[in-house]
Design a protein around this motif. Structure first.
Motif, PDB file in Angstrom:
ATOM      1  N   VAL A  24      40.173  32.756  54.866  1.00  0.00           N
ATOM      2  CA  VAL A  24      39.048  33.658  55.411  1.00  0.00           C
ATOM      3  C   VAL A  24      39.620  35.257  54.032  1.00  0.00           C
ATOM      4  O   VAL A  24      39.125  35.312  53.093  1.00  0.00           O
ATOM      5  N   PRO A  25      40.578  36.014  54.577  1.00  0.00           N
ATOM      6  CA  PRO A  25      40.968  37.307  53.864  1.00  0.00           C
ATOM      7  C   PRO A  25      41.183  37.119  52.372  1.00  0.00           C
ATOM      8  O   PRO A  25      40.532  38.018  51.756  1.00  0.00           O
ATOM      9  N   LEU A  26      42.117  36.287  51.529  1.00  0.00           N
ATOM     10  CA  LEU A  26      42.058  35.448  50.425  1.00  0.00           C
ATOM     11  C   LEU A  26      41.011  35.085  49.927  1.00  0.00           C
ATOM     12  O   LEU A  26      40.668  36.229  48.696  1.00  0.00           O
ATOM     13  N   THR A  27      40.255  34.765  50.395  1.00  0.00           N
ATOM     14  CA  THR A  27      38.798  34.280  49.854  1.00  0.00           C
ATOM     15  C   THR A  27      37.985  35.391  49.638  1.00  0.00           C
ATOM     16  O   THR A  27      37.396  35.838  48.371  1.00  0.00           O
ATOM     17  N   LEU A  28      37.922  36.586  50.594  1.00  0.00           N
ATOM     18  CA  LEU A  28      37.446  37.748  51.024  1.00  0.00           C
ATOM     19  C   LEU A  28      37.546  38.243  49.598  1.00  0.00           C
ATOM     20  O   LEU A  28      36.798  39.049  48.347  1.00  0.00           O
ATOM     21  N   GLY A  29      38.818  38.689  49.338  1.00  0.00           N
ATOM     22  CA  GLY A  29      39.404  39.842  48.682  1.00  0.00           C
ATOM     23  C   GLY A  29      39.821  38.898  47.039  1.00  0.00           C
ATOM     24  O   GLY A  29      39.167  39.548  46.034  1.00  0.00           O
ATOM     25  N   LEU A  30      40.216  37.936  46.567  1.00  0.00           N
ATOM     26  CA  LEU A  30      39.810  36.893  45.588  1.00  0.00           C
ATOM     27  C   LEU A  30      39.044  36.863  44.756  1.00  0.00           C
ATOM     28  O   LEU A  30      38.500  36.305  43.597  1.00  0.00           O
ATOM     29  N   SER A  31      37.737  36.829  45.838  1.00  0.00           N
ATOM     30  CA  SER A  31      36.269  36.677  45.041  1.00  0.00           C
ATOM     31  C   SER A  31      35.869  37.752  44.612  1.00  0.00           C
ATOM     32  O   SER A  31      35.412  37.100  43.580  1.00  0.00           O
ATOM     33  N   VAL A  32      36.365  38.946  45.320  1.00  0.00           N
ATOM     34  CA  VAL A  32      35.573  40.304  44.721  1.00  0.00           C
ATOM     35  C   VAL A  32      36.905  40.323  42.607  1.00  0.00           C
ATOM     36  O   VAL A  32      36.181  40.770  42.035  1.00  0.00           O
ATOM     37  N   LEU A  33      37.596  40.466  43.231  1.00  0.00           N
ATOM     38  CA  LEU A  33      39.296  40.934  41.891  1.00  0.00           C
ATOM     39  C   LEU A  33      38.804  39.399  41.101  1.00  0.00           C
ATOM     40  O   LEU A  33      38.809  40.377  39.921  1.00  0.00           O
ATOM     41  N   VAL A  34      38.169  38.212  41.368  1.00  0.00           N
ATOM     42  CA  VAL A  34      38.192  37.121  40.270  1.00  0.00           C
ATOM     43  C   VAL A  34      36.420  38.213  39.704  1.00  0.00           C
ATOM     44  O   VAL A  34      36.691  38.135  38.186  1.00  0.00           O
ATOM     45  N   ALA A  35      35.260  38.389  40.260  1.00  0.00           N
ATOM     46  CA  ALA A  35      34.269  39.037  39.624  1.00  0.00           C
ATOM     47  C   ALA A  35      34.935  40.263  39.049  1.00  0.00           C
ATOM     48  O   ALA A  35      34.657  40.697  37.681  1.00  0.00           O
ATOM     49  N   ILE A  36      36.153  40.972  39.514  1.00  0.00           N
ATOM     50  CA  ILE A  36      35.985  42.358  38.942  1.00  0.00           C
ATOM     51  C   ILE A  36      36.871  42.157  36.993  1.00  0.00           C
ATOM     52  O   ILE A  36      36.454  42.795  36.334  1.00  0.00           O
ATOM     53  N   MET A  37      37.663  41.032  37.970  1.00  0.00           N
ATOM     54  CA  MET A  37      38.495  40.874  36.241  1.00  0.00           C
ATOM     55  C   MET A  37      37.211  39.881  34.866  1.00  0.00           C
ATOM     56  O   MET A  37      37.490  40.565  33.870  1.00  0.00           O
ATOM     57  N   GLU A  38      36.134  39.370  35.774  1.00  0.00           N
ATOM     58  CA  GLU A  38      35.342  38.682  34.375  1.00  0.00           C
ATOM     59  C   GLU A  38      34.467  39.334  33.774  1.00  0.00           C
ATOM     60  O   GLU A  38      33.669  39.684  33.189  1.00  0.00           O
ATOM     61  N   THR A  39      34.587  40.609  34.531  1.00  0.00           N
ATOM     62  CA  THR A  39      33.471  41.555  34.565  1.00  0.00           C
ATOM     63  C   THR A  39      34.099  42.565  33.441  1.00  0.00           C
ATOM     64  O   THR A  39      33.039  42.710  32.315  1.00  0.00           O
ATOM     65  N   VAL A  40      35.587  42.770  33.435  1.00  0.00           N
ATOM     66  CA  VAL A  40      36.012  43.304  31.722  1.00  0.00           C
ATOM     67  C   VAL A  40      35.665  42.377  31.188  1.00  0.00           C
ATOM     68  O   VAL A  40      36.090  42.625  29.553  1.00  0.00           O
ATOM     69  N   TYR A  41      35.900  40.959  31.518  1.00  0.00           N
ATOM     70  CA  TYR A  41      35.812  40.044  30.096  1.00  0.00           C
ATOM     71  C   TYR A  41      34.350  39.878  29.080  1.00  0.00           C
ATOM     72  O   TYR A  41      34.795  40.571  28.563  1.00  0.00           O
ATOM     73  N   VAL A  42      33.519  40.405  30.413  1.00  0.00           N
ATOM     74  CA  VAL A  42      32.164  40.373  29.909  1.00  0.00           C
ATOM     75  C   VAL A  42      31.538  41.777  29.242  1.00  0.00           C
ATOM     76  O   VAL A  42      31.784  41.461  27.898  1.00  0.00           O
TER      77      VAL A  42
END
Length: 525
Positions: A24-42
């Protein structure tokens, strides 16, 4: 035999719950970190940020699948091992779980497919929206689960129905905005963000030590250090709020965490170190910091924090009031349909009904609580004290790790700001070694939360000893062994998949493995 059944049922649920919370903790945190990284990509259009998003997204996907599989099993356990609990409070507890499935899990499960398979089928903005939907669904799922758990800690917005012998929702808004549930949500989610940040930080440090994909590793470490520092600081702040709410709603838990046997003059000190002795009912070699606990738990300098001994005496009074409520309930239920309820019985139950659960603590010693002796009442009162050494040490290890996470993320944040991430190889090794520590802290947090609630499954309402199913010991032992074997196999599969993905490393945007950096270009130690 009943105590054995209760202990085995608790052990089985703890086994599956703690295993589930590995994901659970890794799912919660990685989902947001991945979204932040893709935001920078866009925003920038730079391919390396897409590469980062896909790599960390792959690790998120592996973890997500395991989390779903283990979480489903837990929900079935409520009916299997805790049937009376499900009957008694199912109308309340089931509502957040149903909302989690309909409003959060479906959202998360739907958009996770778009995240993995929609890269070349959706626009950049559309795919980014799907990624943020996954992150929102993951965190929204945690919200509903923690609303349910928060109600177990602080059962607001509910009433006991004399006719059905069940708890029912009286005010859903109170259940939804339960302060304990809200504090647990933000604290748990922040802990998940710390877990993912240190995971990304440690894996990226490993790549730098191996001389692999340094640009991707450094950018990942920058995001993880920044996000992790903010999350680590918020965990401390939110932990302070949890301490304040514990003093408001779960005084025994707070006293046990502090191994505070006697009520101290305000403001109470914080026990930094000591050896709690539950049999002697004292804490040996205690080292205390004055004032601190009083400020955390009461936000004042003149409010006392009751000690364990005083709380036990208070519990004994609650038990006696609960016996009055139990007697009144039996008289009310004995009334035949159409006949009036004796007004004295109705008045007695209305006055003492909130203590009915305390009378049920006596069921460990006598079938009818009204027949309990003074000795049995005293024993039941001491049953309200959880295992003090477990709470005391679990809390302190968790807090110590929390401050270490602040130090570690702050250090790498400064190294990132000064572009020296690869200049201190010993710090990179520390980051790699620290990868499992957030999981230890998170698991200890749940040990504190759930052990501290004992002997209650619902605080002050339903004792754990009467919440279990009528199962045989053999059945429980077989299922415990079965779960242990299956979960061990799943854990091995999970670790192999994660390690294989990490060992393979991120792929370049065109699908070929990202080039390695020659060892002679890596900064000297």
């Amino acid at each position: 035999m009943e105590l054995d059944i209760v202990s085995l049922s608790r052990f089985q649920f703890a086994l599956t719950a703690l295993y589930h919370f590995l994901f659970v903790p890794l799912t919660l945190g990685l989902s947001v970190l991945v979204a932040i990284m893709e935001t920078v990509y866009v925003m920038t259009g730079r391919p390396i940020w897409r590469q980062m998003t896909q790599f960390w997204g792959t690790l998120f996907g592996i973890n997500f699948v395991m989390g779903v599989a283990t979480g489903i099993v837990m929900e079935f356990q409520f009916g299997m091992n805790w049937s009376y609990y499900s009957h008694y409070v199912g109308d309340i507890f089931g509502a957040p779980l149903a909302a989690e499935g309909l409003m959060a899990f479906f959202l998360e499960a739907t958009f996770v497919g778009l995240f993995f398979f929609g890269w070349d089928r959706m626009s950049k903005v559309g795919h980014l929206a799907a990624t943020w939907a996954v992150a929102l669904g993951s965190n929204f799922s945690a919200l509903w689960i923690l609303i349910a758990n928060g109600w177990m800690q602080n059962p607001v917005g509910s009433v006991f129905n004399v006719q059905t012998m069940r708890m029912e929702i009286d005010n859903f808004a109170d259940v939804l905005f339960n302060p304990v549930a809200q504090a647990k949500f933000v604290h748990t989610v922040s802990a998940g963000y710390v877990t993912a940040s240190l995971f990304v930080l440690g894996v990226s440090a490993w790549y730098l030590l191996k001389g692999r994909v340094p640009e991707l590793a450094k950018r990942s470490m920058t995001v993880a250090a920044s996000f992790g520092l903010a999350a680590s600081l918020s965990v401390v702040v939110l932990g302070d709020e949890s301490g304040y709410l514990a003093n408001e709603h779960q005084k025994m838990k707070l006293a046990a965490m502090e191994a505070m046997w006697e009520t101290e003059p305000a403001p109470a000190g914080f026990t930094l170190f000591g050896f709690p002795d539950q049999q002697a009912r004292e804490t040996h070699f205690a080292i205390r910091i004055p004032v601190v606990m009083g400020l955390i738990a009461t936000r004042s300098l003149n409010t006392e924090i009751p000690g364990i001994n005083d709380l036990v005496r208070s519990a004994e009074g609650h038990i006696r009031n609960g016996i009055v409520a139990y007697d009144a309930l039996q008289k009310i239920r004995a009334v035949k349909p159409g006949e009036p309820v004796p007004p004295e019985a109705q008045a007695a139950f209305e006055q003492n009904g909130r203590q009915l659960g305390y009378a049920l603590l006596l069921r460990r010693y006598v079938d009818d609580p009204r027949l309990a002796t003074d000795e049995q009442i005293a024993r039941a009162a001491w049953d309200t004290v959880p295992h003090v050494p477990t709470l005391f040490w679990s809390f302190r290890v968790m807090v110590g790790l929390g401050f270490f996470f602040i130090l570690l993320t702050a250090t790498f944040f400064l190294l990132s700001a000064t572009r020296q991430l690869d200049r201190r190889r010993w710090l990179l090794r520390v980051a790699v070694a620290a990868i499992p520590l957030p999981w230890i802290a998170a698991e200890l947090g749940w040990v504190v939360a759930e052990t501290g609630r004992q002997p209650w499954s619902i605080e002050g309402i339903l004792p754990t000893a009467v919440a279990v199913s009528d199962l045989g010991i053999t059945t429980l032992l077989i299922t415990i062994c079965g779960f242990s074997v299956i979960y061990t196999v799943l854990f091995i599969i999970e670790m192999k998949l994660m390690l294989r993905a990490i060992s393979k490393g991120p792929e370049a945007d065109h699908g070929a493995p990202a080039p390695l950096v020659p060892a002679n270009l890596v900064a000297a130690e």
